[in-house]
Motif scaffolding. Structure first.
Motif, PDB file in Angstrom:
ATOM      1  N   SER A  46      77.797  20.731  73.935  1.00  0.00           N
ATOM      2  CA  SER A  46      78.368  19.509  73.352  1.00  0.00           C
ATOM      3  C   SER A  46      77.270  18.493  73.046  1.00  0.00           C
ATOM      4  CB  SER A  46      79.437  18.911  74.275  1.00  0.00           C
ATOM      5  OG  SER A  46      78.848  18.452  75.489  1.00  0.00           O
ATOM      6  N   GLN A  47      76.234  18.436  73.862  1.00  0.00           N
ATOM      7  CA  GLN A  47      75.114  17.529  73.572  1.00  0.00           C
ATOM      8  C   GLN A  47      74.266  18.041  72.414  1.00  0.00           C
ATOM      9  OE1 GLN A  47      72.855  15.806  76.736  1.00  0.00           O
ATOM     10  NE2 GLN A  47      74.593  15.794  78.130  1.00  0.00           N
ATOM     11  N   ALA A  48      74.100  19.363  72.319  1.00  0.00           N
ATOM     12  CA  ALA A  48      73.321  19.940  71.219  1.00  0.00           C
ATOM     13  C   ALA A  48      73.995  19.670  69.876  1.00  0.00           C
ATOM     14  CB  ALA A  48      73.137  21.438  71.432  1.00  0.00           C
ATOM     15  N   GLN A  49      75.329  19.643  69.869  1.00  0.00           N
ATOM     16  CA  GLN A  49      76.082  19.423  68.630  1.00  0.00           C
ATOM     17  C   GLN A  49      75.880  18.027  68.049  1.00  0.00           C
ATOM     18  OE1 GLN A  49      78.538  21.685  67.104  1.00  0.00           O
ATOM     19  NE2 GLN A  49      77.451  23.179  68.356  1.00  0.00           N
ATOM     20  N   ILE A  50      75.553  17.054  68.895  1.00  0.00           N
ATOM     21  CA  ILE A  50      75.490  15.674  68.401  1.00  0.00           C
ATOM     22  C   ILE A  50      74.092  15.240  67.955  1.00  0.00           C
ATOM     23  CG2 ILE A  50      77.516  14.949  69.710  1.00  0.00           C
ATOM     24  CD1 ILE A  50      75.627  13.632  71.738  1.00  0.00           C
ATOM     25  N   VAL A  51      73.082  16.094  68.095  1.00  0.00           N
ATOM     26  CA  VAL A  51      71.756  15.734  67.585  1.00  0.00           C
ATOM     27  C   VAL A  51      71.853  15.753  66.064  1.00  0.00           C
ATOM     28  CG1 VAL A  51      69.314  16.341  67.500  1.00  0.00           C
ATOM     29  CG2 VAL A  51      70.616  16.693  69.619  1.00  0.00           C
ATOM     30  N   PRO A  52      71.686  14.593  65.396  1.00  0.00           N
ATOM     31  CA  PRO A  52      72.013  14.487  63.976  1.00  0.00           C
ATOM     32  C   PRO A  52      71.131  15.331  63.041  1.00  0.00           C
ATOM     33  CG  PRO A  52      70.989  12.465  64.757  1.00  0.00           C
ATOM     34  CD  PRO A  52      71.221  13.335  65.957  1.00  0.00           C
ATOM     35  N   THR A  53      69.922  15.630  63.415  1.00  0.00           N
ATOM     36  CA  THR A  53      69.039  16.380  62.509  1.00  0.00           C
ATOM     37  C   THR A  53      69.133  17.886  62.699  1.00  0.00           C
ATOM     38  OG1 THR A  53      67.212  16.118  64.063  1.00  0.00           O
ATOM     39  CG2 THR A  53      67.395  14.490  62.297  1.00  0.00           C
ATOM     40  N   TRP A  54      69.920  18.337  63.654  1.00  0.00           N
ATOM     41  CA  TRP A  54      70.057  19.772  63.908  1.00  0.00           C
ATOM     42  C   TRP A  54      71.409  20.238  63.400  1.00  0.00           C
ATOM     43  CZ3 TRP A  54      68.603  19.969  69.812  1.00  0.00           C
ATOM     44  CH2 TRP A  54      67.254  19.658  69.967  1.00  0.00           C
ATOM     45  N   ASP A  55      71.451  21.447  62.924  1.00  0.00           N
ATOM     46  CA  ASP A  55      72.709  22.072  62.530  1.00  0.00           C
ATOM     47  C   ASP A  55      72.997  23.176  63.546  1.00  0.00           C
ATOM     48  OD1 ASP A  55      74.966  22.768  61.149  1.00  0.00           O
ATOM     49  OD2 ASP A  55      73.911  23.952  59.642  1.00  0.00           O
ATOM     50  N   ILE A  56      73.348  22.761  64.756  1.00  0.00           N
ATOM     51  CA  ILE A  56      73.565  23.699  65.851  1.00  0.00           C
ATOM     52  C   ILE A  56      74.949  24.334  65.723  1.00  0.00           C
ATOM     53  CG2 ILE A  56      73.785  23.939  68.365  1.00  0.00           C
ATOM     54  CD1 ILE A  56      70.931  23.470  67.580  1.00  0.00           C
ATOM     55  N   LYS A  57      74.978  25.650  65.865  1.00  0.00           N
ATOM     56  CA  LYS A  57      76.233  26.389  65.783  1.00  0.00           C
ATOM     57  C   LYS A  57      77.112  26.081  67.002  1.00  0.00           C
ATOM     58  CE  LYS A  57      73.844  30.133  63.465  1.00  0.00           C
ATOM     59  NZ  LYS A  57      73.147  31.380  63.724  1.00  0.00           N
ATOM     60  N   LYS A  58      78.403  26.280  66.837  1.00  0.00           N
ATOM     61  CA  LYS A  58      79.370  26.071  67.919  1.00  0.00           C
ATOM     62  C   LYS A  58      78.993  26.944  69.122  1.00  0.00           C
ATOM     63  CE  LYS A  58      84.421  26.191  68.594  1.00  0.00           C
ATOM     64  NZ  LYS A  58      84.361  25.970  69.973  1.00  0.00           N
TER      65      LYS A  58
END
Length: 150
Positions: A46-58
């Motif tokens: 959930s924290q990885a998802q909110i880093v705005p410059t990353w397009d982290i997969k679910k």
């Protein structure tokens, strides 16, 4: 690992044998617990998802840079066919250029590749310089230089 490479075996412009490293979330969790900086985007999707410059997969996290470096060391040892030259005479400089994504249950693969760009004698040691990079799902995630003195 095959036969250990020698300075004479290695030629400028040689392509290095690619190395695929599967990183698993449980190993990331152990490393981050030792470092002591949890929770963060390395262990919490959930924290990885909110880093705005990353397009982290679910359901994925971002691999810590130190683990990407560990993959480079494994790549070099596997290419050289012996750990001694890398441990006693290895050096890397690298840049992380995109996050390595680790699915929490399936992990994530990085393919390390490289090319020999120079051979030289330094202080009486036979040294080989390689341009290296790592790719995940077609995206270059790191690049750098590795030097090993044989």
């Amino acid at each position: 690992m095959g036969k250990a490479l020698t300075f004479d075996d290695i030629k400028v412009n040689d392509e290095m044998t690619p190395y695929v490293r599967k990183f698993m979330q449980e190993n990331v969790n152990i490393v981050m617990a030792v470092v002591g900086s949890v929770p963060n985007w390395h262990v919490d999707p959930s924290q990885a998802q909110i880093v705005p410059t990353w397009d982290i997969k679910k359901d994925s996290t971002a691999l810590p840079g130190v683990m990407t470096e560990m993959g480079v060391s494994e790549f070099m040892v596997n290419w050289l066919g012996d750990h001694k030259a890398w441990i006693y005479g290895g050096h890397m400089e690298m840049a992380l250029i995109a996050p390595v994504q680790i699915h929490v249950t399936e992990g994530g693969d990085v393919t390390y590749k490289g090319k020999v760009v120079d051979k030289k004698i330094e202080d009486g040691k036979k040294c080989v310089v390689c341009e290296i990079y790592g790719v995940q799902d077609g995206i270059k995630v790191m690049r750098g230089t590795a030097k090993v003195c044989l």
